[in-house]
Design a protein around this motif. Structure first.
Motif, PDB file in Angstrom:
ATOM      1  N   GLY A 104      39.456  19.632 -12.045  1.00 35.40           N
ATOM      2  CA  GLY A 104      40.569  19.523 -13.030  1.00 35.40           C
ATOM      3  C   GLY A 104      41.845  18.944 -12.545  1.00 35.40           C
ATOM      4  O   GLY A 104      42.413  19.440 -11.635  1.00 35.40           O
ATOM      5  N   THR A 105      42.409  17.987 -13.632  1.00 35.16           N
ATOM      6  CA  THR A 105      43.773  17.930 -13.131  1.00 35.16           C
ATOM      7  C   THR A 105      44.602  17.946 -14.751  1.00 35.16           C
ATOM      8  O   THR A 105      44.182  17.428 -15.663  1.00 35.16           O
ATOM      9  N   LYS A 106      45.737  18.389 -14.778  1.00 31.09           N
ATOM     10  CA  LYS A 106      46.556  18.728 -15.645  1.00 31.09           C
ATOM     11  C   LYS A 106      47.644  17.478 -15.738  1.00 31.09           C
ATOM     12  O   LYS A 106      48.421  17.197 -14.870  1.00 31.09           O
ATOM     13  N   VAL A 107      47.587  16.824 -16.887  1.00 33.77           N
ATOM     14  CA  VAL A 107      48.423  15.496 -17.271  1.00 33.77           C
ATOM     15  C   VAL A 107      49.514  15.900 -17.984  1.00 33.77           C
ATOM     16  O   VAL A 107      49.373  16.295 -19.092  1.00 33.77           O
ATOM     17  N   THR A 108      50.878  15.785 -17.644  1.00 29.71           N
ATOM     18  CA  THR A 108      51.776  16.197 -18.170  1.00 29.71           C
ATOM     19  C   THR A 108      52.567  14.672 -18.631  1.00 29.71           C
ATOM     20  O   THR A 108      52.858  13.712 -17.807  1.00 29.71           O
TER      21      THR A 108
END
Lengths: 110, 122
Positions: A104-108
């Protein structure tokens, strides 16, 4: 089957592009063209954004694109918008009727 | 329009069996597609659990296989997951999903339920 490796976070300003990687092995990502990508907003169910490496389901904006090179798949979001801020997960077929997700990757959106 | 809805107890005691049902509307589970379960531990990533083909063929996450049983009730158009001998590590949001866009259907989850939180605690 270990989880596929994604960077924990990625960011970009509105209008820019961001690319998320998904690294596996020749036994999963590198061995099959069955990589999918999911977007998940907080408290919501995941949503399919890309399947079979680079195909978009109906209704997904063409700002979202997928690709693969060797054992690494990538999701690119072009023309970032505030609504693109979310968690993104990759998934790959790993042979023997097994599926494996990425970390998983959190995109901001800055 | 296909819709999926999970249901089941929100609290399960350690060592007992977690049971969830996914009710499907808009498409018969006995006519096509795979129907799967995925879970997400609090603050963590997604984990594939199991997938059941419309014919009944079932494919498992090897790490969970020995604890999983599945069933289908085609008259009610629903499918179920049982996970035995649960521990706190099985606390998660459990999603059911259709696997339906890729060639031969298996390789993606294109329609998801809203998810059901199951907590394992005494």
């Amino acid at each position: 089957q270990s989880a596929l490796t994604q960077p924990p976070s990625a960011s970009g300003s509105p209008g820019q592009s961001v690319t998320i990687s998904c690294t596996g092995t020749s036994r999963d990502v590198g061995g099959y063209n069955y990589v999918s990508w999911y977007q998940q907003h907080p408290g919501k169910a995941p949503k399919l954004m890309i399947y079979e490496v680079n195909k978009r389901p109906s209704g997904v904006p063409d700002r979202f694109s997928g690709s693969k090179s060797g054992n690494t798949a990538s999701l690119t979001v072009s023309g970032l918008q505030a609504e693109d801020e979310a968690d993104y997960y990759c998934n790959s077929y790993a042979g023997s009727n097994i599926l494996v997700f990425g970390t998983g990757t959190k995109v901001t959106v800055l | 329009q296909v819709q999926l809805q999970e249901s089941g107890p929100g609290l399960v005691k350690p060592s007992e069996t977690l049971s969830l049902t996914c009710a499907v509307s808009g498409h018969s589970i006995s006519s096509a597609y795979y129907w799967g379960w995925i879970r997400q531990s609090p603050g963590k990533g997604l984990e594939w659990i199991v997938s059941v083909y419309y014919t009944g063929s079932t494919y498992y996450n090897p790490s969970l296989k020995r604890r999983i049983t599945t069933s289908r009730d085609t008259s009610k158009n629903q499918f179920s997951l049982n996970l035995s001998s649960v521990t706190a590590a099985d606390t998660a949001i459990y999603y059911c999903a259709r696997q339906g866009l890729s060639y031969q259907y298996f390789y993606d989850f294109d329609v998801w339920g809203q998810g059901a939180l199951v907590t394992v605690s005494s």
